[in-house]
Design an enzyme around this catalytic site. Sequence first.
Site, PDB file in Angstrom:
ATOM      1  N   PRO A 128      -2.680  25.384  -2.365  1.00  0.00           N
ATOM      2  CA  PRO A 128      -1.262  25.515  -2.735  1.00  0.00           C
ATOM      3  C   PRO A 128      -0.777  26.955  -2.580  1.00  0.00           C
ATOM      4  CG  PRO A 128      -2.480  24.290  -4.399  1.00  0.00           C
ATOM      5  CD  PRO A 128      -3.488  24.865  -3.465  1.00  0.00           C
ATOM      6  N   GLU A 129       0.463  27.096  -2.124  1.00  0.00           N
ATOM      7  CA  GLU A 129       1.040  28.433  -2.019  1.00  0.00           C
ATOM      8  C   GLU A 129       1.716  28.790  -3.343  1.00  0.00           C
ATOM      9  OE1 GLU A 129       2.665  29.636   1.649  1.00  0.00           O
ATOM     10  OE2 GLU A 129       1.587  28.144   2.809  1.00  0.00           O
ATOM     11  N   ARG A 163      -5.604  43.719  -8.713  1.00  0.00           N
ATOM     12  CA  ARG A 163      -6.167  43.370  -7.398  1.00  0.00           C
ATOM     13  C   ARG A 163      -5.159  42.661  -6.505  1.00  0.00           C
ATOM     14  NH1 ARG A 163     -10.493  41.717 -10.782  1.00  0.00           N
ATOM     15  NH2 ARG A 163      -9.989  39.505 -10.493  1.00  0.00           N
TER      16      ARG A 163
END
Length: 272
Positions: free
Chosen positions: A2-3, A124
């Site tokens: 999934p984006e 990150r």
Amino acid sequence: MPEGHTIHRLAARHYAILGGAQIVATSPQGRFAAGAQRLTGATLTATEAYGKHLLHHYDGGNGGGILHVHLGLYGTVTDGAGAPPAPVGQVRLRLVSRRHWADLRGPAACELLTPAEVDALRGRLGADPLRDDADPDTAGAKIRRSARPLGVLLLDQSIVAGVGLVYATEVLFRAGIAPTRPGRRLTADQWQAIWGDLVDLMRIGAQLGRIDTVREEHLPEATGRPPRADRHGGEVYVYRRTGSPCLCCGDTVVLGALAARNSYWCQTCQPS
């Protein structure tokens, strides 16, 4: 996988059905039993998405904490109202309130983090187009210093968080730039246009629950072409349209590989 728009939708959905409620957590599969025990009796105080990472913030219970979920390639979430059904499949985590339930299956990550660990996770990750605290200038500077192809840079989650192959492919088509172009050949104005387009497209995706990137003049209703038939849904210009005519110029959409990932583009509309 999934984006980012999907994860933002999940964060909003989970707060809508579970926010402010005291939770009973279980791990029918057994792999998150200790974490579920800590969450039981806690109250869900906030949810958020950062790129492809989902965070639940809990207070109270047997320790509460911050639940971190990354769906990866195979993770899914289902939910419903009322009493939960008998678990089906490998349910890693089940969350139940008095009125709703949610099941998590097959995630790449399901863990409880400390605030310091969440800060490290955020550190990150790059700029998320769907977050108000995004820093597109830093992301753009990283891209414009790099010799790597743009199609690779946009998928680097340490630069732009939440963008996957569909959005990366489509936003470059809409910008008229080939995914093979090195980042250092991108101008500051081009990056600002790409970033603004990502923000707009991903907001629409978060609202509708699907990825639509085609402008009105190229939609089936305007051109008379058949609607797209694909499990991903939505209307797109080049993603997974290898060998089909470009919706703008009629040239053939091509498929290439960048860093072992498929890439799609129109060589006429997207000069290198």
